[in-house]
Enzyme design. Structure first.
Site, mmCIF file in Angstrom:
data_model
loop_
_atom_site.group_PDB
_atom_site.id
_atom_site.type_symbol
_atom_site.label_atom_id
_atom_site.label_comp_id
_atom_site.label_asym_id
_atom_site.label_seq_id
_atom_site.Cartn_x
_atom_site.Cartn_y
_atom_site.Cartn_z
ATOM 1 N N GLU A 33 31.311 23.727 -21.236
ATOM 2 C CA GLU A 33 30.268 22.709 -21.076
ATOM 3 C C GLU A 33 29.226 23.183 -20.066
ATOM 4 O OE1 GLU A 33 31.688 18.729 -20.394
ATOM 5 O OE2 GLU A 33 29.676 17.958 -19.965
ATOM 6 N N LYS A 80 43.173 17.788 -24.260
ATOM 7 C CA LYS A 80 42.173 18.601 -23.556
ATOM 8 C C LYS A 80 42.282 18.316 -22.068
ATOM 9 C CE LYS A 80 37.538 17.710 -23.774
ATOM 10 N NZ LYS A 80 37.159 17.514 -22.347
ATOM 11 N N GLU A 100 40.622 19.570 -18.092
ATOM 12 C CA GLU A 100 39.610 20.315 -17.355
ATOM 13 C C GLU A 100 40.260 21.197 -16.300
ATOM 14 O OE1 GLU A 100 36.680 17.586 -15.768
ATOM 15 O OE2 GLU A 100 36.405 16.603 -17.702
#
Ligand code: KIV
Length: 272
Positions: A189, A120, A122
């Protein structure tokens, strides 16, 4: 009938895709060691994330920024030993994917040395080339939009992202670009509910929410938050399942059931 009802099939990118298509919620949770990983696996968690949140909840730092590739490798190896069914997703820590060669090198270490099945990272459209090159080398990627904790100082704090019209439009566009670049999963998020729903509907890949919307294809939380043992207060988007149940196994199972049945997140856990 569940996508996994033939049991105990391992969770894969294909089965996550099938869950989205079948409208079967994807349950994700963080873990940082083998014992907790085993509890999550047995409870039916689909994806276990070794999050760089370990910098805060395990190491006691104020942000995720100090976490290193070595830290992530150590914890990911431990978690992988506790899993048999769930997918192992590993966070790329801060500044470990600033160029294609660096991203390939570090993601490759997570895949080869720790048994990661997905990494993962960002960031928005600026990560499209890295996502694409990882995908070309057979490395599944979860992109992470909305609040990006690795950018906390640039953002000026942990706050909801995409509330203004322009920012919402930009996030939707970036999500589509990342999908086109080869991302297999999208994580949102702290994104307003309506925007999270729009992105979930616009993308063909599964969208996992945290502080986003019950309409996402799945949910993720930080393990220590659902056990009520976080440093500081539990975020608005989380829920203390331990207080409601009384044992770790029951708390994790209760979270799994709440996500699967659409009872979590409730209105009090999302943002408008
Ligand atoms: O690091 C982490 O645990 C995460 C989750 C909060 C999604 O990125």
């Amino acid at each position: 009938m569940s996508v996994h009802s033939e049991q105990q099939h391992k969770v894969t990118v294909r089965s996550l895709q099938a869950q989205k298509q079948a409208g079967e919620k994807i349950v994700c949770l963080t873990a940082y060691d083998a014992s907790f990983a085993q509890v999550l696996d047995k409870a039916g968690v689909d994806v276990v994330l070794v999050g760089d949140s370990l910098g805060m909840v395990v190491q006691g730092n104020e942000t995720t920024l100090p976490v290193t590739v070595s830290d992530m490798l150590y914890h990911s190896k431990a978690v992988s030993r506790g899993l048999s069914r769930a997918m192992l997703m590993v966070d790329m820590p801060y500044l470990s994917y600033t160029s294609v060669p660096q991203a390939l090198e570090n993601a490759g270490r997570f895949m080869k040395q720790a048994g990661a099945q997905m990494v993962k990272l960002e960031g928005g459209a600026e990560q499209a080339e890295i996502v694409s090159r990882l995908a070309q080398h057979g490395i599944p990627v979860c992109a992470h939009l909305g609040l990006q904790p690795q950018r906390v100082h640039k953002l000026g704090g942990y706050r909801v992202q995409g509330r203004e019209r322009d920012a919402a439009d930009a996030m939707l566009e970036q999500a589509q670009q990342l999908e086109q670049a080869g991302a297999d999963v999208m994580l949102l998020e702290c994104v307003p509910e309506e925007l999270a729903n729009n992105i979930t509907q616009a993308l063909g890949i599964p969208v996992i929410g945290i502080g986003a919307s019950a309409g996402c294809d799945g949910q993720i939380l930080v393990l220590y938050d659902i056990l009520g043992i976080s440093m500081g207060r539990i975020p608005k988007f989380s829920r203390d399942f331990m207080a409601e149940t009384g044992s770790i196994e029951a708390a994790v199972k209760s979270y799994v059931d709440a996500v699967k049945t659409g009872q979590f997140p409730g209105n009090e856990h999302v943002f408008s």
